[in-house]
Write a protein that holds these residues in place. Structure first.
Motif, PDB file in Angstrom:
ATOM      1  N   ASN A  83       0.895  -1.256   0.079  1.00 28.93           N
ATOM      2  CA  ASN A  83      -0.106  -0.276   0.050  1.00 28.93           C
ATOM      3  C   ASN A  83       0.924   1.242  -0.090  1.00 28.93           C
ATOM      4  O   ASN A  83       0.547   2.244  -0.578  1.00 28.93           O
ATOM      5  CB  ASN A  83      -0.946   0.094   1.308  1.00 28.93           C
ATOM      6  N   ASN A  84       2.064   1.216   0.698  1.00 24.35           N
ATOM      7  CA  ASN A  84       2.925   2.405   0.634  1.00 24.35           C
ATOM      8  C   ASN A  84       3.411   2.552  -0.743  1.00 24.35           C
ATOM      9  O   ASN A  84       3.505   3.587  -1.214  1.00 24.35           O
ATOM     10  CB  ASN A  84       4.091   2.205   1.808  1.00 24.35           C
ATOM     11  N   SER A  85       3.973   1.411  -1.170  1.00 23.62           N
ATOM     12  CA  SER A  85       4.501   1.687  -2.764  1.00 23.62           C
ATOM     13  C   SER A  85       3.437   2.150  -3.713  1.00 23.62           C
ATOM     14  O   SER A  85       3.654   2.800  -4.404  1.00 23.62           O
ATOM     15  CB  SER A  85       5.097   0.400  -3.068  1.00 23.62           C
ATOM     16  N   LEU A  86       2.105   1.507  -3.599  1.00 25.81           N
ATOM     17  CA  LEU A  86       1.082   1.939  -4.613  1.00 25.81           C
ATOM     18  C   LEU A  86       0.721   3.398  -4.411  1.00 25.81           C
ATOM     19  O   LEU A  86       0.513   4.051  -5.575  1.00 25.81           O
ATOM     20  CB  LEU A  86      -0.259   1.147  -4.197  1.00 25.81           C
ATOM     21  N   GLY A  87       0.744   3.893  -3.375  1.00 28.89           N
ATOM     22  CA  GLY A  87       0.644   5.551  -3.060  1.00 28.89           C
ATOM     23  C   GLY A  87       1.609   6.329  -3.794  1.00 28.89           C
ATOM     24  O   GLY A  87       1.279   7.500  -4.162  1.00 28.89           O
ATOM     25  N   PRO A  90       1.624   8.032  -9.579  1.00 25.27           N
ATOM     26  CA  PRO A  90       0.523   8.953  -9.839  1.00 25.27           C
ATOM     27  C   PRO A  90      -1.136   8.774  -9.922  1.00 25.27           C
ATOM     28  O   PRO A  90      -1.307   7.747 -10.558  1.00 25.27           O
ATOM     29  CB  PRO A  90       0.991   9.569 -11.168  1.00 25.27           C
ATOM     30  N   TYR A  91      -1.876   9.701  -9.301  1.00 25.76           N
ATOM     31  CA  TYR A  91      -3.194   9.403  -9.391  1.00 25.76           C
ATOM     32  C   TYR A  91      -3.851   8.181  -8.520  1.00 25.76           C
ATOM     33  O   TYR A  91      -4.936   7.766  -8.864  1.00 25.76           O
ATOM     34  CB  TYR A  91      -3.757   9.794 -10.692  1.00 25.76           C
ATOM     35  N   ILE A  92      -3.022   7.673  -7.598  1.00 25.93           N
ATOM     36  CA  ILE A  92      -3.337   6.437  -6.932  1.00 25.93           C
ATOM     37  C   ILE A  92      -3.613   6.653  -5.621  1.00 25.93           C
ATOM     38  O   ILE A  92      -2.956   7.460  -4.915  1.00 25.93           O
ATOM     39  CB  ILE A  92      -2.374   5.482  -7.137  1.00 25.93           C
ATOM     40  N   PHE A  93      -4.473   6.201  -5.161  1.00 23.12           N
ATOM     41  CA  PHE A  93      -5.034   6.572  -3.720  1.00 23.12           C
ATOM     42  C   PHE A  93      -4.052   5.992  -2.595  1.00 23.12           C
ATOM     43  O   PHE A  93      -3.619   4.809  -2.585  1.00 23.12           O
ATOM     44  CB  PHE A  93      -6.234   6.241  -3.417  1.00 23.12           C
ATOM     45  N   THR A  94      -3.608   6.894  -1.638  1.00 21.85           N
ATOM     46  CA  THR A  94      -2.652   6.470  -0.724  1.00 21.85           C
ATOM     47  C   THR A  94      -3.444   5.891   0.698  1.00 21.85           C
ATOM     48  O   THR A  94      -3.836   6.692   1.518  1.00 21.85           O
ATOM     49  CB  THR A  94      -1.412   7.344  -0.491  1.00 21.85           C
ATOM     50  N   MET A 165       3.798   8.846   5.762  1.00 20.87           N
ATOM     51  CA  MET A 165       3.094   8.873   4.326  1.00 20.87           C
ATOM     52  C   MET A 165       2.589  10.331   3.906  1.00 20.87           C
ATOM     53  O   MET A 165       2.794  10.645   2.845  1.00 20.87           O
ATOM     54  CB  MET A 165       1.997   7.931   4.195  1.00 20.87           C
ATOM     55  N   ILE A 166       2.037  10.960   4.671  1.00 21.33           N
ATOM     56  CA  ILE A 166       1.495  12.189   4.577  1.00 21.33           C
ATOM     57  C   ILE A 166       2.475  13.135   4.395  1.00 21.33           C
ATOM     58  O   ILE A 166       2.385  14.137   3.294  1.00 21.33           O
ATOM     59  CB  ILE A 166       0.759  12.775   5.598  1.00 21.33           C
ATOM     60  N   ALA A 167       3.475  13.361   5.011  1.00 16.75           N
ATOM     61  CA  ALA A 167       4.424  14.404   4.970  1.00 16.75           C
ATOM     62  C   ALA A 167       5.177  14.358   3.472  1.00 16.75           C
ATOM     63  O   ALA A 167       5.386  15.393   2.931  1.00 16.75           O
ATOM     64  CB  ALA A 167       5.490  14.022   6.068  1.00 16.75           C
ATOM     65  N   GLY A 168       5.599  13.262   3.022  1.00 19.75           N
ATOM     66  CA  GLY A 168       6.215  13.035   1.747  1.00 19.75           C
ATOM     67  C   GLY A 168       5.568  13.247   0.863  1.00 19.75           C
ATOM     68  O   GLY A 168       6.081  14.261  -0.100  1.00 19.75           O
ATOM     69  N   HIS A 169       4.240  12.954   0.875  1.00 22.88           N
ATOM     70  CA  HIS A 169       3.285  13.411  -0.467  1.00 22.88           C
ATOM     71  C   HIS A 169       2.904  14.785  -0.247  1.00 22.88           C
ATOM     72  O   HIS A 169       2.803  15.273  -1.403  1.00 22.88           O
ATOM     73  CB  HIS A 169       2.092  12.534  -0.048  1.00 22.88           C
ATOM     74  N   LEU A 170       2.834  15.429   0.622  1.00 25.85           N
ATOM     75  CA  LEU A 170       2.602  16.912   0.728  1.00 25.85           C
ATOM     76  C   LEU A 170       3.946  17.724   0.065  1.00 25.85           C
ATOM     77  O   LEU A 170       3.556  18.624  -0.424  1.00 25.85           O
ATOM     78  CB  LEU A 170       2.230  17.472   2.091  1.00 25.85           C
ATOM     79  N   VAL A 204      11.307   5.515   2.425  1.00 23.27           N
ATOM     80  CA  VAL A 204      10.360   5.627   3.514  1.00 23.27           C
ATOM     81  C   VAL A 204       9.371   4.621   3.628  1.00 23.27           C
ATOM     82  O   VAL A 204       9.027   4.097   4.443  1.00 23.27           O
ATOM     83  CB  VAL A 204       9.922   7.009   3.529  1.00 23.27           C
ATOM     84  N   ALA A 205       8.930   4.322   2.460  1.00 20.38           N
ATOM     85  CA  ALA A 205       7.638   3.132   2.279  1.00 20.38           C
ATOM     86  C   ALA A 205       8.297   1.877   2.771  1.00 20.38           C
ATOM     87  O   ALA A 205       7.617   1.334   3.298  1.00 20.38           O
ATOM     88  CB  ALA A 205       7.371   3.031   0.709  1.00 20.38           C
ATOM     89  N   ILE A 206       9.474   1.623   2.340  1.00 18.64           N
ATOM     90  CA  ILE A 206       9.914   0.255   2.788  1.00 18.64           C
ATOM     91  C   ILE A 206      10.389   0.431   4.389  1.00 18.64           C
ATOM     92  O   ILE A 206       9.966  -0.738   5.118  1.00 18.64           O
ATOM     93  CB  ILE A 206      11.243  -0.132   2.058  1.00 18.64           C
ATOM     94  N   ILE A 207      11.093   1.488   4.921  1.00 14.41           N
ATOM     95  CA  ILE A 207      11.262   1.672   6.047  1.00 14.41           C
ATOM     96  C   ILE A 207      10.185   1.737   7.015  1.00 14.41           C
ATOM     97  O   ILE A 207      10.364   0.717   8.320  1.00 14.41           O
ATOM     98  CB  ILE A 207      12.361   2.688   6.460  1.00 14.41           C
ATOM     99  N   GLN A 208       9.113   2.483   6.580  1.00 14.69           N
ATOM    100  CA  GLN A 208       7.968   2.476   7.630  1.00 14.69           C
ATOM    101  C   GLN A 208       7.215   1.060   7.729  1.00 14.69           C
ATOM    102  O   GLN A 208       6.604   0.762   8.652  1.00 14.69           O
ATOM    103  CB  GLN A 208       7.078   3.399   7.165  1.00 14.69           C
ATOM    104  N   SER A 209       7.233   0.452   6.534  1.00 12.92           N
ATOM    105  CA  SER A 209       6.693  -1.029   6.778  1.00 12.92           C
ATOM    106  C   SER A 209       7.312  -1.819   7.553  1.00 12.92           C
ATOM    107  O   SER A 209       6.605  -2.548   8.397  1.00 12.92           O
ATOM    108  CB  SER A 209       6.682  -1.484   5.315  1.00 12.92           C
ATOM    109  N   TYR A 210       8.692  -1.667   7.830  1.00 15.50           N
ATOM    110  CA  TYR A 210       9.589  -2.792   8.530  1.00 15.50           C
ATOM    111  C   TYR A 210       9.312  -2.120   9.961  1.00 15.50           C
ATOM    112  O   TYR A 210       9.304  -3.174  10.798  1.00 15.50           O
ATOM    113  CB  TYR A 210      10.917  -2.591   7.841  1.00 15.50           C
TER     114      TYR A 210
END
Length: 224
Positions: A83-87, A90-94, A165-170, A204-210
């Motif tokens: 889910n982190n990687s999918l977000g 572009p234009y994919i819901f996180t 997840m929010i911080a990086g996308h913003l 970050v997506a990998i690290i936060q999952s771990y």
């Protein structure tokens, strides 16, 4: 400005008040048949090695009486990472940027650990409230502090994942919105910085999952 900025996290596509973007959370099930191919791909073999390494690490933390629970945490890591990687696309819901989802993962896990510990290892759970060597005068305060730290654990797990997840996308959205206002030379610098930020967000997506999976494993090991 804030409404339009945070609107990138809103599940806007809907039919009969049902938000279709949440379906992306479960679309990883479409990749499950690939695991049953007679000749697995190199990506599948690589993922099998990663999952096996995580299984051994979680098994070591949980101890010899883990009863296969480590496999559940490997699945949890895989689900969050997907889910982190999918977000990042572009234009994919996180979905992992919403507290609704992160709390739905953290709260049942924490509740199960607490119930299991207090039902089966009551003395062990009580002993955890007072660290060894604590002076008698400080014992009531230590019990209060340890109780609060245990109660806020699902919240810290959920907020940590959603906030990262929010911080990086913003940041990517804010920098991307400056593109039409810049000259060609500054625009090239912006694109280069966006690529670097995207690589950072992938890490970050990998690290936060771990982190989510390993902290859940540590919480589970405390009730054994």
């Amino acid at each position: 400005m804030m409404t339009s900025l945070f609107s990138i996290f809103e599940p806007s596509s809907s039919i009969f008040s049902f938000h279709l973007n949440w379906l992306s959370t479960f679309s990883g099930a479409l990749f499950m048949p690939f695991a049953f191919w007679a000749a697995p791909s190199r990506w599948l073999l690589l993922w099998a090695k990663i999952a096996h390494a995580l299984h051994l690490e979680f098994k070591t933390i949980l101890g010899p009486t883990n009863l296969g629970v480590s496999i559940s945490f490997v699945s949890l890591f895989s689900f969050i990472l997907y889910n982190n990687s999918l977000g990042l696309l572009p234009y994919i819901f996180t979905s992992s940027s919403h507290l609704v989802m992160t709390l739905a993962l953290a709260l049942p896990l924490w509740s199960a650990f607490i119930l299991f510990g207090w039902i089966n290892h009551s003395q062990h759970m009580l002993a955890h409230l007072v660290p060894q060597g604590t002076p008698g005068a400080l014992m009531p305060f230590m019990v209060l502090i340890e109780t609060i730290s245990n109660v806020i654990r699902p919240g810290t797990l959920a907020i940590r994942l959603a906030a990262n997840m929010i911080a990086g996308h913003l940041l990517l959205t804010l920098l991307g919105g400056m593109g039409p206002l810049l000259s060609t030379w500054l625009l090239s610098i912006l694109i280069f910085s966006q690529v670097l930020l995207l690589l950072l967000e992938s890490a970050v997506a990998i690290i936060q999952s771990y982190v989510f999976a390993i902290l859940s494993t540590l919480y589970a090991s405390e009730v054994n």
